[in-house]
Design a protein around this motif. Structure first.
Motif, PDB file in Angstrom:
ATOM      1  N   SER A  34       3.730 136.473  17.329  1.00 51.72           N
ATOM      2  CA  SER A  34       2.405 137.029  17.587  1.00 51.72           C
ATOM      3  C   SER A  34       1.473 136.802  16.375  1.00 51.72           C
ATOM      4  O   SER A  34       0.345 136.321  16.529  1.00 51.72           O
ATOM      5  N   ILE A  35       1.960 137.114  15.181  1.00 48.04           N
ATOM      6  CA  ILE A  35       1.142 136.879  13.973  1.00 48.04           C
ATOM      7  C   ILE A  35       0.954 135.374  13.766  1.00 48.04           C
ATOM      8  O   ILE A  35      -0.133 134.909  13.396  1.00 48.04           O
ATOM      9  N   THR A  86       5.659 130.783  15.720  1.00 46.99           N
ATOM     10  CA  THR A  86       5.783 130.989  17.166  1.00 46.99           C
ATOM     11  C   THR A  86       5.613 132.454  17.577  1.00 46.99           C
ATOM     12  O   THR A  86       5.624 132.756  18.767  1.00 46.99           O
ATOM     13  N   ASN A 140      12.108 130.002  15.659  1.00 48.72           N
ATOM     14  CA  ASN A 140      13.538 130.221  15.903  1.00 48.72           C
ATOM     15  C   ASN A 140      13.896 129.763  17.312  1.00 48.72           C
ATOM     16  O   ASN A 140      14.188 128.573  17.511  1.00 48.72           O
ATOM     17  N   ALA A 141      13.807 130.657  18.289  1.00 45.02           N
ATOM     18  CA  ALA A 141      14.256 130.300  19.646  1.00 45.02           C
ATOM     19  C   ALA A 141      13.229 129.461  20.410  1.00 45.02           C
ATOM     20  O   ALA A 141      13.599 128.635  21.245  1.00 45.02           O
ATOM     21  N   ASN A 142      11.969 129.653  20.125  1.00 42.94           N
ATOM     22  CA  ASN A 142      10.912 129.000  20.901  1.00 42.94           C
ATOM     23  C   ASN A 142      10.596 127.601  20.350  1.00 42.94           C
ATOM     24  O   ASN A 142       9.598 127.385  19.649  1.00 42.94           O
ATOM     25  N   ASP A 167      -0.377 143.181   6.916  1.00 47.49           N
ATOM     26  CA  ASP A 167      -0.257 144.360   7.762  1.00 47.49           C
ATOM     27  C   ASP A 167      -1.632 145.023   7.738  1.00 47.49           C
ATOM     28  O   ASP A 167      -2.211 145.179   6.654  1.00 47.49           O
TER      29      ASP A 167
HETATM   30  P1  NDP Z   1       7.275 138.170  16.792  1.00 50.81           P
HETATM   31  O1  NDP Z   1       8.549 138.725  17.297  1.00 50.81           O
HETATM   32  O2  NDP Z   1       6.149 137.933  17.738  1.00 50.81           O
HETATM   33  O3  NDP Z   1       7.552 136.773  16.029  1.00 50.81           O
HETATM   34  C1  NDP Z   1       8.586 136.673  15.090  1.00 50.81           C
HETATM   35  C2  NDP Z   1       8.665 135.300  14.481  1.00 50.81           C
HETATM   36  O4  NDP Z   1       9.876 135.221  13.711  1.00 50.81           O
HETATM   37  C3  NDP Z   1       8.761 134.181  15.517  1.00 50.81           C
HETATM   38  O5  NDP Z   1       8.176 133.019  14.981  1.00 50.81           O
HETATM   39  C4  NDP Z   1      10.275 133.994  15.670  1.00 50.81           C
HETATM   40  O6  NDP Z   1      10.635 132.731  16.180  1.00 50.81           O
HETATM   41  C5  NDP Z   1      10.693 134.150  14.223  1.00 50.81           C
HETATM   42  N1  NDP Z   1      12.095 134.528  14.089  1.00 50.81           N
HETATM   43  C6  NDP Z   1      12.784 135.442  14.842  1.00 50.81           C
HETATM   44  N2  NDP Z   1      14.063 135.519  14.414  1.00 50.81           N
HETATM   45  C7  NDP Z   1      14.190 134.625  13.404  1.00 50.81           C
HETATM   46  C8  NDP Z   1      15.273 134.232  12.576  1.00 50.81           C
HETATM   47  N3  NDP Z   1      16.487 134.768  12.696  1.00 50.81           N
HETATM   48  N4  NDP Z   1      15.042 133.313  11.627  1.00 50.81           N
HETATM   49  C9  NDP Z   1      13.813 132.748  11.478  1.00 50.81           C
HETATM   50  N5  NDP Z   1      12.746 133.060  12.244  1.00 50.81           N
HETATM   51  C10 NDP Z   1      12.940 134.002  13.195  1.00 50.81           C
HETATM   52  O7  NDP Z   1       6.837 139.130  15.582  1.00 50.81           O
HETATM   53  P2  NDP Z   1       5.364 139.481  15.087  1.00 50.81           P
HETATM   54  O8  NDP Z   1       4.552 138.248  14.944  1.00 50.81           O
HETATM   55  O9  NDP Z   1       4.851 140.608  15.873  1.00 50.81           O
HETATM   56  O10 NDP Z   1       5.671 140.076  13.645  1.00 50.81           O
HETATM   57  C11 NDP Z   1       6.068 139.273  12.551  1.00 50.81           C
HETATM   58  C12 NDP Z   1       6.184 140.165  11.318  1.00 50.81           C
HETATM   59  O11 NDP Z   1       4.888 140.675  11.027  1.00 50.81           O
HETATM   60  C13 NDP Z   1       7.096 141.392  11.513  1.00 50.81           C
HETATM   61  O12 NDP Z   1       7.756 141.679  10.330  1.00 50.81           O
HETATM   62  C14 NDP Z   1       6.121 142.490  11.887  1.00 50.81           C
HETATM   63  O13 NDP Z   1       6.598 143.767  11.529  1.00 50.81           O
HETATM   64  C15 NDP Z   1       4.911 142.092  11.036  1.00 50.81           C
HETATM   65  N6  NDP Z   1       3.638 142.556  11.551  1.00 50.81           N
HETATM   66  C16 NDP Z   1       3.242 142.222  12.822  1.00 50.81           C
HETATM   67  C17 NDP Z   1       2.034 142.685  13.326  1.00 50.81           C
HETATM   68  C18 NDP Z   1       1.559 142.289  14.697  1.00 50.81           C
HETATM   69  O14 NDP Z   1       0.442 142.629  15.055  1.00 50.81           O
HETATM   70  N7  NDP Z   1       2.314 141.556  15.475  1.00 50.81           N
HETATM   71  C19 NDP Z   1       1.165 143.550  12.531  1.00 50.81           C
HETATM   72  C20 NDP Z   1       1.639 143.764  11.199  1.00 50.81           C
HETATM   73  C21 NDP Z   1       2.839 143.297  10.734  1.00 50.81           C
HETATM   74  P3  NDP Z   1      10.806 132.470  17.795  1.00 50.81           P
HETATM   75  O15 NDP Z   1       9.673 133.182  18.467  1.00 50.81           O
HETATM   76  O16 NDP Z   1      10.691 130.984  17.901  1.00 50.81           O
HETATM   77  O17 NDP Z   1      12.138 132.990  18.173  1.00 50.81           O
END
Ligand code: NDP
Length: 390
Positions: free
Chosen positions: A15-16, A13, A40-42, A151
């Motif tokens: 961004s990645i 759910t 998680n929340a979504n 990354d």
């Molecule tokens: P987001 O905040 O967009 O998404 C995070 C994801 O983790 C969602 O699916 C969320 O679920 C889930 N999540 C949040 N809290 C929990 C929890 N307590 N237990 C289980 N799942 C959970 O993050 P990004 O996609 O931006 O990044 C993900 C990872 O990738 C990070 O570690 C980031 O540093 C790394 N990264 C990201 C990049 C990017 O371009 N976005 C680039 C390089 C690395 P929900 O939304 O349903 O709450």
């Protein structure tokens, strides 16, 4: 034609996660058997992804989300589950390829579980390497899993070094856009808001990592990641500000040659590379037009305005669990900034003080040990939030 592969997406759910779904759909979702998707929340977004990908199971980390998830998946044939144990169980299901894209330390246990199955782990989550590098890498080695960095900088470095295994690396140059405040003074940064910090100039990312780009904690975490992924010592890892984000990183070899990886600032490039590796397949991303770009700029980072970079060097020099402490304190600081409890510059001060107070903790040899250090860092971090907020 590639074999039909079993895949799971942890953090579908986010961004990645969304970019991963987009890459899968552009390649043809019917070429993959999707085992598990997690969120998680979504809950709605999770159910939607699970339906679109015809996943076997959808898991939300939040136990409260089970009933709405079941309701949203009714009649779809997708199983629903909830809670941390269910997350680990889903990550443990046999799969050929697992995207690790849960944000923060919450991604540690599920990603370790996936690594233990011997699957190829496409690693976006930074904390696995930053907080638990040696533990995570030893699980990877034990199970024979393959680790593919997602990354963008590390994916670039992986691509650059893959064909040069025998050549001694002299330097790794991690490029950084410098974030939205790269030209702001410390005084100007003191009062910035969450909305201003989230507005990244080049990349579209989750809120947390966008703020981490603004503080450059993102680059600090990436320096530690790089130290685990590549055969270099910390002094060989350099950071270079490159505002256009077209060069995703560079490798310098002992003969003075430097190889650079270029591409559009779009995470689907790195995700597609990890999904298709060792092949390359067509991706629906922008193609660079150099005549239009006209120029690429570079400058040295300023560690006075962006102390996170200095903290990463200190953590790497201390070794042991120091990066884990840095990471746990950083997550607390980030939450406190997002929650309006502390200011933008307080984040680095909070991390620095937590690292000082927890200097010299014993090494951790397993996940439990890592989580205990993480909890210590969060406890001290929370104390400091209260003090800074007072
Ligand atoms: P987001 O905040 O967009 O998404 C995070 C994801 O983790 C969602 O699916 C969320 O679920 C889930 N999540 C949040 N809290 C929990 C929890 N307590 N237990 C289980 N799942 C959970 O993050 P990004 O996609 O931006 O990044 C993900 C990872 O990738 C990070 O570690 C980031 O540093 C790394 N990264 C990201 C990049 C990017 O371009 N976005 C680039 C390089 C690395 P929900 O939304 O349903 O709450």
């Amino acid at each position: 034609m590639m074999d039909r592969r079993r895949i799971s997406i942890l953090g579908v759910t986010g961004s990645i996660g969304a970019s991963t779904v987009s890459v899968i759909e552009s390649l043809g979702a019917d070429q993959f058997d999707v085992v598990a998707v997690t969120g998680n929340a979504n809950v709605e977004g999770l159910a939607d992804a699970a339906r679109r990908l015809r996943a076997q199971v959808a898991v939300t980390a939040d136990p409260q989300g089970l009933a709405p998830l079941r309701a949203a998946l009714a009649g779809s044939g997708v199983d629903a589950a909830a809670g941390e144990n269910a997350l680990v169980e889903a990550a443990s299901r046999p799969a050929d390829w697992v995207m690790s894209a849960i944000v923060g330390a919450a991604g540690l246990a599920p990603t370790l579980a996936a690594a233990r199955t011997g699957a190829t782990v496409a690693l976006a989550n930074k904390e696995c390497l930053v907080a638990a590098g040696p533990v995570f890498l030893s699980e990877i080695a034990r199970s024979g899993a393959r680790l593919l960095p997602v990354d963008s900088e590390h994916n670039a470095l992986f691509q650059l070094t893959a064909a040069e295994r025998e050549c001694p690396i002299e330097r790794l140059i991690l490029t950084a856009s410098g974030g939205p405040f790269r030209d702001r003074s410390l005084a100007e940064m003191a009062g910035v808001t969450v909305a201003q910090a989230v507005a990244h100039p080049n990349w579209s990312m989750g809120a947390r990592i966008s703020i981490d780009s603004a503080t450059m904690f993102n680059k600090a975490l990436e320096m530690v990641e790089a130290s685990h992924l590549f055969p270099v010592v910390p002094d060989q890892i350099e950071v270079l500000i490159h505002p256009q984000s077209i060069i995703h990183s560079m490798v310098g070899f002992c003969d003075g040659s430097i190889l650079a990886h270029l591409g559009p600032p779009d995470m689907r490039v790195a995700i597609g590379h990890a999904l298709n590796w060792p092949a390359r397949r067509d991706l629906p991303v922008e193609r660079l037009d150099f005549a239009r770009l006209a120029r690429l700029d570079f400058r040295a980072p300023d560690t006075d305005r962006f102390p996170a970079l200095r903290l990463a060097r200190e953590a790497m020099a201390s070794g042991g669990v120091a990066p884990c402490v840095m990471n746990g304190a950083h997550e607390v600081a980030l939450d406190a900034f997002i929650g309006g409890e502390i200011g933008f510059l307080d984040m680095a001060n909070l991390v620095a003080e937590t690292m000082e107070r927890l200097d010299g903790l014993d090494e951790a040899s397993d996940l439990e040990g890592i989580l205990a250090v993480d909890a210590d860092a969060r406890r001290v971090g929370q104390e400091l939030v209260r003090r800074f907020a007072a």
